[in-house]
Design an enzyme around this catalytic site. Structure first.
Site, PDB file in Angstrom:
ATOM      1  N   ILE A  12      24.420  87.107  27.868  1.00  0.00           N
ATOM      2  CA  ILE A  12      24.536  88.157  26.855  1.00  0.00           C
ATOM      3  C   ILE A  12      23.123  88.548  26.425  1.00  0.00           C
ATOM      4  CG2 ILE A  12      25.383  88.728  24.542  1.00  0.00           C
ATOM      5  CD1 ILE A  12      27.666  88.314  26.417  1.00  0.00           C
TER       6      ILE A  12
ATOM      7  N   HIS B  14      31.381  96.383  35.366  1.00  0.00           N
ATOM      8  CA  HIS B  14      32.364  95.521  34.693  1.00  0.00           C
ATOM      9  C   HIS B  14      33.682  95.626  35.452  1.00  0.00           C
ATOM     10  CE1 HIS B  14      34.289  93.407  31.357  1.00  0.00           C
ATOM     11  NE2 HIS B  14      35.249  94.304  31.412  1.00  0.00           N
TER      12      HIS B  14
HETATM   13  C1  GRF Z   1      31.559  91.140  39.859  1.00  0.00           C
HETATM   14  O1  GRF Z   1      32.926  90.869  39.842  1.00  0.00           O
HETATM   15  C2  GRF Z   1      31.217  92.013  38.672  1.00  0.00           C
HETATM   16  O2  GRF Z   1      32.276  92.872  38.296  1.00  0.00           O
HETATM   17  C3  GRF Z   1      30.974  91.004  37.584  1.00  0.00           C
HETATM   18  O3  GRF Z   1      30.375  89.886  38.228  1.00  0.00           O
HETATM   19  C4  GRF Z   1      30.734  89.896  39.607  1.00  0.00           C
HETATM   20  C5  GRF Z   1      29.449  89.934  40.394  1.00  0.00           C
HETATM   21  O4  GRF Z   1      29.712  89.552  41.677  1.00  0.00           O
HETATM   22  N1  GRF Z   1      30.097  91.558  36.582  1.00  0.00           N
HETATM   23  P1  GRF Z   1      28.457  89.551  42.716  1.00  0.00           P
HETATM   24  O5  GRF Z   1      27.472  88.510  42.230  1.00  0.00           O
HETATM   25  O6  GRF Z   1      27.855  90.933  42.692  1.00  0.00           O
HETATM   26  O7  GRF Z   1      29.071  89.207  44.039  1.00  0.00           O
END
Ligand code: GRF
Length: 197
Positions: free
Chosen positions: A93, A110
């Protein structure tokens, strides 16, 4: 002059890979740094394999002193002179102080159709609610968690036999299409939201 993009991650970095691979040819941006709060993040290795400079600032020694951690991270970031920050699975955060330094120049992805399901466990919550459509959102980062101006969304159908894991896998594939499309527009100064089905 292409825009300089730094990507922040905490995990495997599949979104980072999609972003880096998209920044070629006449794309208005180029990756200049991939940074993580976890020196062991798999995404750092993948970034190095793609030829992108990396940096790590382990947040744990700062023992909850978020501002001190962010000051150390900021030093690594400004050394790369980024114009845009992309949060891609960055699981810390950020304080309003850090965000204020980058507001208007920082994106996040997100895994829900915001404003639905801010926070964590988005896929389980969508399934529990009986939603038939889920998806992902790229938004500008502001001090309110998962609340900034939306720059793009991709929808994904929820299947009756979906688990949080199976839905997450399909949404992740949509993320890899959405984030590069949004970055290309954002880097070109085009605020038209991206909508993918
Ligand atoms: C994804 O699901 C994204 O939505 C969330 O964290 C995950 C990241 O996955 N914020 P990666 O590390 O890009 O494979």
């Amino acid at each position: 002059m292409s825009r300089r993009v730094a990507i922040l991650l905490s995990g495997g970095g599949s979104n980072m890979v999609a972003l880096v691979r998209s920044m070629t040819g006449d794309h208005p941006a180029r990756p200049v740094l991939v940074a993580s709060n976890d020196p062991a993040a798999g995404g750092l290795t993948r970034a190095q394999e793609l030829g992108v400079a990396t940096a790590a600032v382990d947040h744990r020694p700062f023992r909850g002193d978020r501002a001190a951690f962010e000051d150390a991270l900021h030093e690594k970031l400004i050394a790369a002179r980024p114009d845009i920050l992309c949060l891609a699975g960055f699981m810390r955060i950020l304080t309003p102080g850090f965000i204020a330094r980058w507001e208007g120049r920082m994106l996040n992805i997100h895994p829900s159709l915001l404003p639905k399901y801010r926070g964590l466990n988005t896929h389980a919550r969508a399934i529990a609610a009986g939603d038939t459509v889920a998806g992902c959102t790229v938004h500008e980062v502001t001090a309110e968690l998962d609340d900034g101006p939306i720059r793009g969304q991709a929808t994904v159908p929820v299947r009756s036999d979906d688990t949080a894991q199976s839905l997450a896998a399909r949404v992740l594939t949509a993320e890899h299409r959405l984030y590069p499309a949004v970055l290309a527009r954002f880097a070109a100064g085009d605020a038209t939201p991206v909508t993918l089905g």
